[in-house]
Design an enzyme around this catalytic site. Sequence first.
Site, mmCIF file in Angstrom:
data_model
loop_
_atom_site.group_PDB
_atom_site.id
_atom_site.type_symbol
_atom_site.label_atom_id
_atom_site.label_comp_id
_atom_site.label_asym_id
_atom_site.label_seq_id
_atom_site.Cartn_x
_atom_site.Cartn_y
_atom_site.Cartn_z
ATOM 1 N N ASP A 162 4.510 62.745 70.725
ATOM 2 C CA ASP A 162 5.623 63.693 70.692
ATOM 3 C C ASP A 162 5.254 64.904 69.854
ATOM 4 O O ASP A 162 4.460 64.786 68.918
ATOM 5 C CB ASP A 162 6.839 63.045 69.991
ATOM 6 C CG ASP A 162 7.860 62.506 70.968
ATOM 7 O OD1 ASP A 162 7.523 62.387 72.150
ATOM 8 O OD2 ASP A 162 8.984 62.217 70.541
ATOM 9 N N TYR A 209 5.932 67.411 66.752
ATOM 10 C CA TYR A 209 6.637 67.257 65.482
ATOM 11 C C TYR A 209 8.062 67.795 65.628
ATOM 12 O O TYR A 209 8.291 68.796 66.316
ATOM 13 C CB TYR A 209 5.921 68.035 64.378
ATOM 14 C CG TYR A 209 4.538 67.526 64.037
ATOM 15 C CD1 TYR A 209 4.334 66.220 63.606
ATOM 16 C CD2 TYR A 209 3.429 68.360 64.122
ATOM 17 C CE1 TYR A 209 3.066 65.755 63.280
ATOM 18 C CE2 TYR A 209 2.146 67.915 63.796
ATOM 19 C CZ TYR A 209 1.972 66.602 63.371
ATOM 20 O OH TYR A 209 0.722 66.145 63.047
#
Length: 220
Positions: free
Chosen positions: A65, A67
Amino acid sequence: MDVRIEAGWKQALQEEFSRPYFKQLTDFVREEYQTHRIFPPANQIFSAFDRCSIERVKVVILGQDPYHGVGQANGLCFSVNDNIPKPPSLLNIFKELESDLGIVPSPSGNLERWADQGVLLLNATLTVRANQAGSHQGRGWEQFTDQVIKVLASQSTQLVFILWGSYAQKKGAVIDNNSHMIIKSPHPSPLSAHRGFFGSKPFSKTNAYLEQNGKTPIKW
């Protein structure tokens, strides 16, 4: 669908952009940017591709993912913008780099310098809500980035795929290790780095493979 992405990638992924799931994904992401705080900034969603054209890819590092903290994400996995404190996983990546190649960590955690040399820093999910890790998972990004990996693995040879942690390793299951080098280890997260990430020497292994195949090594 007209997607703003580097021309070579656009051609290679054109069929994917026309699939129904991608239209649904685009509609979802557009609505999210209008109604929530989303990272990275919209013009950096495809930064990994824009900074590393498909013809120049030599190394692929897979993340999960972006941040989700303010000012961190810049479209490259594990990378943060200049003048942003390095997150724990990135600190551990730099520790291993110093141990492996003796390279003193850069003050900046911005990895654009790697991307510019042919390192595709690819997250599985390319957007996320502020302070909500994983909030854009399961919406179609994973299907898109699976196709990116398949295109690279099938259309290129002698690439290095660096797969840190079980998530990346599952996502990389389509890669033929007879055509490419696959480097696997635990994730650099503080929760798992001491289980085999430290001491795995991914950077020297990558450069040795590139040199063996007549390619310029990465200046990490």
